[in-house]
Design an enzyme around this catalytic site. Structure first.
Site, PDB file in Angstrom:
ATOM      1  N   ASP A  22     -79.403  24.777 -41.301  1.00 49.62           N
ATOM      2  CA  ASP A  22     -80.841  24.906 -41.096  1.00 49.62           C
ATOM      3  C   ASP A  22     -81.279  26.374 -41.095  1.00 49.62           C
ATOM      4  OD1 ASP A  22     -83.466  23.951 -40.640  1.00 49.62           O
ATOM      5  OD2 ASP A  22     -83.236  24.228 -38.474  1.00 49.62           O
ATOM      6  N   GLU A  63     -83.644  15.862 -51.297  1.00 46.48           N
ATOM      7  CA  GLU A  63     -84.006  17.248 -51.593  1.00 46.48           C
ATOM      8  C   GLU A  63     -85.526  17.363 -51.710  1.00 46.48           C
ATOM      9  OE1 GLU A  63     -81.729  20.401 -54.146  1.00 46.48           O
ATOM     10  OE2 GLU A  63     -82.939  19.153 -55.473  1.00 46.48           O
ATOM     11  N   HIS A  80     -84.924  29.772 -53.864  1.00 52.08           N
ATOM     12  CA  HIS A  80     -86.064  28.892 -53.562  1.00 52.08           C
ATOM     13  C   HIS A  80     -85.612  27.964 -52.446  1.00 52.08           C
ATOM     14  CE1 HIS A  80     -83.683  26.267 -56.167  1.00 52.08           C
ATOM     15  NE2 HIS A  80     -84.355  25.251 -55.663  1.00 52.08           N
TER      16      HIS A  80
END
Length: 136
Positions: A80, A125, A40
């Protein structure tokens, strides 16, 4: 006279929280849907703060352009749009929790920033969940 300067950056990454020594059931109990075997993702916000005395010649604690470049070259380029578990060496044997991600970012940047300056990483987060390293 200490001053703190901070730079905020953003990166997107996928991960799976799990302990390979545990069963899928145990991982699901501890990590919930974050242990999804298909991973996820998060839209992370990272704030890098440097604290110290301003240089009397420049007035800077730390050149913000240099700080931006250090983050981009040493952190964002490696995290990233990556699957943290699969695409990075940092998390091959380390669970990519927000806590561990913040520590990894700190360790990367600590090597690049003068040890006379304090360094703190704040990692969001989600809008509501964030960690700071080192804790104070």
């Amino acid at each position: 006279m200490k001053v703190k300067v901070s730079r905020k950056e953003h990166f997107n990454a996928a991960h799976r929280l799990y302990n390979p020594e545990w069963s899928d059931d145990q991982n699901a109990k501890v990590f919930g849907k974050c242990s999804n075997p298909n991973y996820h993702g998060h839209n992370y916000e990272v704030i890098v703060s440097v604290t110290g005395e301003p240089d009397p010649r420049t007035g800077y604690v730390f050149d913000m352009k240099l700080l931006s470049d250090l983050i981009r070259e040493n952190v964002l380029s490696k995290l990233d749009h990556k699957n943290l578990n699969l695409d990075t060496e940092f998390f091959k044997n380390l669970n990519p929790t927000a806590e561990n991600i913040a520590v990894v970012i700190w360790r990367i940047l600590r090597q690049k920033i003068d040890s006379d300056l304090e360094l703190k990483i704040t990692l969001y987060e989600t809008e509501r969940n964030f960690v700071e390293y080192p804790a104070s």
